[in-house]
Write an enzyme that holds these catalytic residues in place. Structure first.
Site, PDB file in Angstrom:
ATOM      1  N   ASP A 149       0.874  -1.166   0.000  1.00 39.06           N
ATOM      2  CA  ASP A 149       0.000   0.000   0.000  1.00 39.06           C
ATOM      3  C   ASP A 149       0.917   1.223   0.000  1.00 39.06           C
ATOM      4  OD1 ASP A 149      -2.207   1.723   0.224  1.00 39.06           O
ATOM      5  OD2 ASP A 149      -2.110   1.671   2.407  1.00 39.06           O
TER       6      ASP A 149
ATOM      7  N   GLU B 270      -1.434  -1.492  -4.588  1.00 36.15           N
ATOM      8  CA  GLU B 270      -2.700  -0.768  -4.707  1.00 36.15           C
ATOM      9  C   GLU B 270      -2.517   0.419  -5.645  1.00 36.15           C
ATOM     10  OE1 GLU B 270      -6.437   0.553  -1.977  1.00 36.15           O
ATOM     11  OE2 GLU B 270      -4.466   0.735  -1.070  1.00 36.15           O
TER      12      GLU B 270
ATOM     13  N   ASP C 272      -2.077   1.193   7.292  1.00 35.37           N
ATOM     14  CA  ASP C 272      -1.329   1.001   6.042  1.00 35.37           C
ATOM     15  C   ASP C 272      -0.908  -0.464   5.868  1.00 35.37           C
ATOM     16  OD1 ASP C 272      -0.913   4.006   5.347  1.00 35.37           O
ATOM     17  OD2 ASP C 272      -0.198   3.807   7.415  1.00 35.37           O
TER      18      ASP C 272
END
Length: 168
Positions: free
Chosen positions: A8, A68, A140
């Site tokens: 991420d 992502e 996160d």
């Protein structure tokens, strides 16, 4: 068994999570966050991200990675900086010879929670349910594990399609 790395990306905090997948079984390996100092220059911060991702990949030996996708917001400067971090998150595993998949936030939420409108707390709750015993430091890292879980699901579906297996 295959080991997957989920990332991420973020310039301030980049979450990462590693899972092992065997059939439809998921097992948590490790997760964490790479933090950079906002007082440092952007190139120095990107180097920190790269060096830490490189170290993680060498140490944990994932077979594949998933990142992502960046969302665009009204603050162009923030979006651009996020794009820099995302570039490093895509590059580091590619340089290590890993295939890298990309998933949008809606796809990740749908794969993990069942709906694209899930909030961060719902995602974290499902990550904890799908990976029993996992301890997540920050959202996160939870998001990175969700990216890895999403990749595991998409990977399994692609294998079934390639094998001609009909899903009920």
């Amino acid at each position: 068994m295959v080991r997957l790395l989920g990332i991420d990306p973020g310039l301030r905090f980049t979450g990462w999570g590693v899972i092992d997948v065997e059939g439809n079984r998921l097992r948590h390996v490790e997760n964490g966050v790479i933090a950079t100092n906002s007082a440092d220059s952007v190139p120095d911060r990107l180097k920190v991200l790269h060096d830490n991702l490189h170290w993680l990949i060498e140490r944990l030996q994932p077979a594949e990675a998933a990142v992502e996708e960046t969302y665009v917001n009204r603050n162009g400067a923030a979006t651009l900086k996020l794009g820099y971090a995302r570039g490093v998150a895509l590059l580091a595993p590619a340089l290590a010879g890993l295939s890298v998949a990309e998933y949008g936030a809606l796809a990740v939420k749908k794969a993990v929670v069942g709906t694209g409108s899930a909030d961060k707390k719902q995602v974290e709750m499902m990550v904890r349910r799908l990976l029993p015993g996992v301890e997540v430091i920050r959202a996160d890292a939870s998001d990175a594990l969700a990216v890895a879980i999403c990749h595991a699901h998409h990977r399994a579906s692609a294998r079934h399609i390639a094998a001609g297996v009909r899903m009920a």
